[in-house]
Write a protein that holds these residues in place. Structure first.
Motif, PDB file in Angstrom:
ATOM      1  N   LEU A  64       0.853  -1.182   0.000  1.00 48.21           N
ATOM      2  CA  LEU A  64       0.000   0.000   0.000  1.00 48.21           C
ATOM      3  C   LEU A  64       0.891   1.233   0.000  1.00 48.21           C
ATOM      4  CD1 LEU A  64      -2.583  -1.121   2.727  1.00 48.21           C
ATOM      5  CD2 LEU A  64      -2.856  -1.228   0.248  1.00 48.21           C
ATOM      6  N   ASP A  66       0.570   4.227   1.150  1.00 53.24           N
ATOM      7  CA  ASP A  66       0.569   5.141   2.288  1.00 53.24           C
ATOM      8  C   ASP A  66       0.359   4.442   3.626  1.00 53.24           C
ATOM      9  OD1 ASP A  66      -1.977   4.353   1.795  1.00 53.24           O
ATOM     10  OD2 ASP A  66      -2.867   6.356   1.795  1.00 53.24           O
ATOM     11  N   SER A  67       0.519   3.104   3.648  1.00 49.81           N
ATOM     12  CA  SER A  67       0.272   2.377   4.893  1.00 49.81           C
ATOM     13  C   SER A  67       0.982   1.029   4.861  1.00 49.81           C
ATOM     14  CB  SER A  67      -1.234   2.174   5.088  1.00 49.81           C
ATOM     15  OG  SER A  67      -1.493   1.484   6.275  1.00 49.81           O
ATOM     16  N   VAL A  68       1.091   0.427   6.029  1.00 51.81           N
ATOM     17  CA  VAL A  68       1.706  -0.887   6.145  1.00 51.81           C
ATOM     18  C   VAL A  68       0.633  -1.973   6.043  1.00 51.81           C
ATOM     19  CG1 VAL A  68       1.505  -1.014   8.667  1.00 51.81           C
ATOM     20  CG2 VAL A  68       3.333  -2.265   7.517  1.00 51.81           C
ATOM     21  N   MET A 106      -4.571  -3.289  14.249  1.00 47.56           N
ATOM     22  CA  MET A 106      -4.514  -2.195  13.274  1.00 47.56           C
ATOM     23  C   MET A 106      -4.879  -0.864  13.919  1.00 47.56           C
ATOM     24  SD  MET A 106      -3.678  -2.761   9.995  1.00 47.56           S
ATOM     25  CE  MET A 106      -4.690  -1.669   8.992  1.00 47.56           C
ATOM     26  N   LYS A 110       0.947   2.355  14.377  1.00 44.42           N
ATOM     27  CA  LYS A 110       1.053   3.575  13.564  1.00 44.42           C
ATOM     28  C   LYS A 110       1.390   3.170  12.130  1.00 44.42           C
ATOM     29  CE  LYS A 110       2.316   6.697  17.329  1.00 44.42           C
ATOM     30  NZ  LYS A 110       3.248   7.735  17.812  1.00 44.42           N
ATOM     31  N   THR A 111       0.371   2.725  11.439  1.00 45.05           N
ATOM     32  CA  THR A 111       0.538   2.120  10.113  1.00 45.05           C
ATOM     33  C   THR A 111       1.100   3.085   9.082  1.00 45.05           C
ATOM     34  OG1 THR A 111      -1.774   2.629   9.603  1.00 45.05           O
ATOM     35  CG2 THR A 111      -1.311   0.456  10.511  1.00 45.05           C
ATOM     36  N   GLU A 112       0.887   4.388   9.273  1.00 45.85           N
ATOM     37  CA  GLU A 112       1.333   5.371   8.277  1.00 45.85           C
ATOM     38  C   GLU A 112       2.854   5.522   8.243  1.00 45.85           C
ATOM     39  OE1 GLU A 112       0.909   7.525  12.167  1.00 45.85           O
ATOM     40  OE2 GLU A 112      -0.232   5.999  11.047  1.00 45.85           O
ATOM     41  N   TYR A 114       5.038   3.150   7.871  1.00 50.10           N
ATOM     42  CA  TYR A 114       5.717   2.120   7.083  1.00 50.10           C
ATOM     43  C   TYR A 114       4.986   1.859   5.764  1.00 50.10           C
ATOM     44  CZ  TYR A 114       7.966   1.231  11.573  1.00 50.10           C
ATOM     45  OH  TYR A 114       8.650   1.366  12.752  1.00 50.10           O
ATOM     46  N   PRO A 115       4.961   2.829   4.845  1.00 48.93           N
ATOM     47  CA  PRO A 115       4.314   2.585   3.549  1.00 48.93           C
ATOM     48  C   PRO A 115       5.054   1.509   2.761  1.00 48.93           C
ATOM     49  CG  PRO A 115       5.563   4.635   3.514  1.00 48.93           C
ATOM     50  CD  PRO A 115       5.556   4.173   4.940  1.00 48.93           C
TER      51      PRO A 115
END
Length: 252
Positions: A64, A66-68, A106, A110-112, A114-115
C-alpha cells in the motif's frame, strides 16, 4: 433476568476470585531470538505465544502506498484444549480470530510510518482456559513493543460476563472457561485504555440493554488493570536490558 449460578453466598466466583478480580497474569518479552519481537503470556491457565516479523518490504501485489500491510495468524495448538480432536490449522474459527486480531492491532499500530511494508504477527494458543483471544491480543501487543514497532497506545483485550447475587446483577471480569461454559453472556472488548477508544467489541449472546453498560464498564476496567500489569513488564524488560548492556561494557 436470572443467569448462571456463578457466585457463592459469600460473593466469590468458582475459582475463588471476587467479581472485579483478574486471573493471575505472567508475561515475558523477547522469548525468541529469530523473530523481530516475541512474547509469552499466561492469563490464569490460558497460555499464549506471540511473534512479530517486520516491518519488511511487502510484495507488489500487497503493498500500500501510504500504509503498512498487517498480516495476522491466530492458531491453537492441537493439545491446547485438552480434547482429543485433531483441529486443522487455518480452520474457520482460527480465520475468524485472525481477522479480529488484525482489526484490534490495526487500531494500535502507527501504520502510516511504514508505507509499502508488511508486518507479520503470529499468535499460538498453547493452552486455552477462557479468554484465549484476549490473551492473544495482549501477547501480540507485547511482541510489537519488543519488535520496536511504534504503537499509539497499548491494545488490551478483556472479557466480562454477568452473574446475579441475591437477585442483584453483578458483572464479572476476565471470564474463565468454566464461566464461559456456564452459558451466560461473554462480552469481549479490545481497547486502548489510555485513550478510551475501542478497537473491537463482540458479544456471545444477547444481553438486555439495562445491563450492557454495566458489563462493558467492567470489561473496560479490566483492560485498564491489564494495561498496568503489561506496562510494568515492559519497563522491567527494558531496565533488565539496560542493566545487561551496562554490565557488558568493558572499561580499560
Amino acid at each position: 433476568m436470572p443467569g448462571p449460578d456463578l457466585l457463592s453466598s459469600q460473593g466469590l466466583r468458582l475459582d475463588g476470585r471476587r467479581p472485579h478480580e483478574l486471573r493471575r497474569i505472567q508475561c515475558k518479552l523477547g522469548v525468541f531470538t529469530q523473530p523481530d519481537g516475541s512474547a509469552y503470556l499466561e492469563q490464569g491457565n490460558t497460555k499464549v505465544l506471540a511473534a512479530v516479523y517486520g516491518p519488511h518490504q511487502a510484495s507488489k501485489a500487497k503493498s500500500l502506498p501510504d500504509s503498512v500491510v498487517v498480516n495476522c495468524q491466530y492458531s491453537m495448538a492441537t493439545f491446547s484444549t485438552g480434547e482429543r480432536k485433531n483441529r486443522q490449522r487455518g480452520d474457520r474459527k482460527s480465520q475468524e480470530m485472525s481477522m479480529q486480531l488484525r482489526q484490534a492491532l490495526m487500531a494500535a499500530i502507527k501504520t502510516e510510518l511504514y508505507p509499502r511494508s508488511q508486518i507479520d504477527i503470529y499468535v499460538e494458543v498453547l493452552q486455552a482456559d477462557g479468554g484465549a483471544y484476549c490473551a492473544g491480543v495482549n501477547a501480540a501487543t507485547l511482541a510489537l513493543i519488543d519488535a520496536g514497532i511504534p504503537i499509539k497506545a497499548y491494545m488490551i483485550a478483556c472479557t466480562a460476563s454477568m452473574a446475579w447475587k441475591g437477585g442483584e446483577p453483578e458483572p464479572l471480569v476476565d471470564v474463565s472457561h468454566v464461566e464461559e461454559a456456564a452459558g451466560g453472556v461473554v462480552l469481549t472488548v479490545a481497547s486502548l485504555p489510555s485513550t478510551g477508544s475501542i478497537g473491537l467489541i463482540e458479544m456471545s449472546h444477547r444481553l438486555h440493554m439495562d445491563y450492557f453498560d454495566m458489563v462493558l464498564s467492567r470489561a473496560m476496567q479490566g483492560c485498564k488493570d491489564i494495561e498496568a500489569i503489561l506496562d510494568k513488564a515492559v519497563r522491567d524488560h527494558l531496565a533488565e536490558g539496560w542493566t545487561k548492556s551496562n554490565d557488558d561494557v568493558v572499561t580499560i
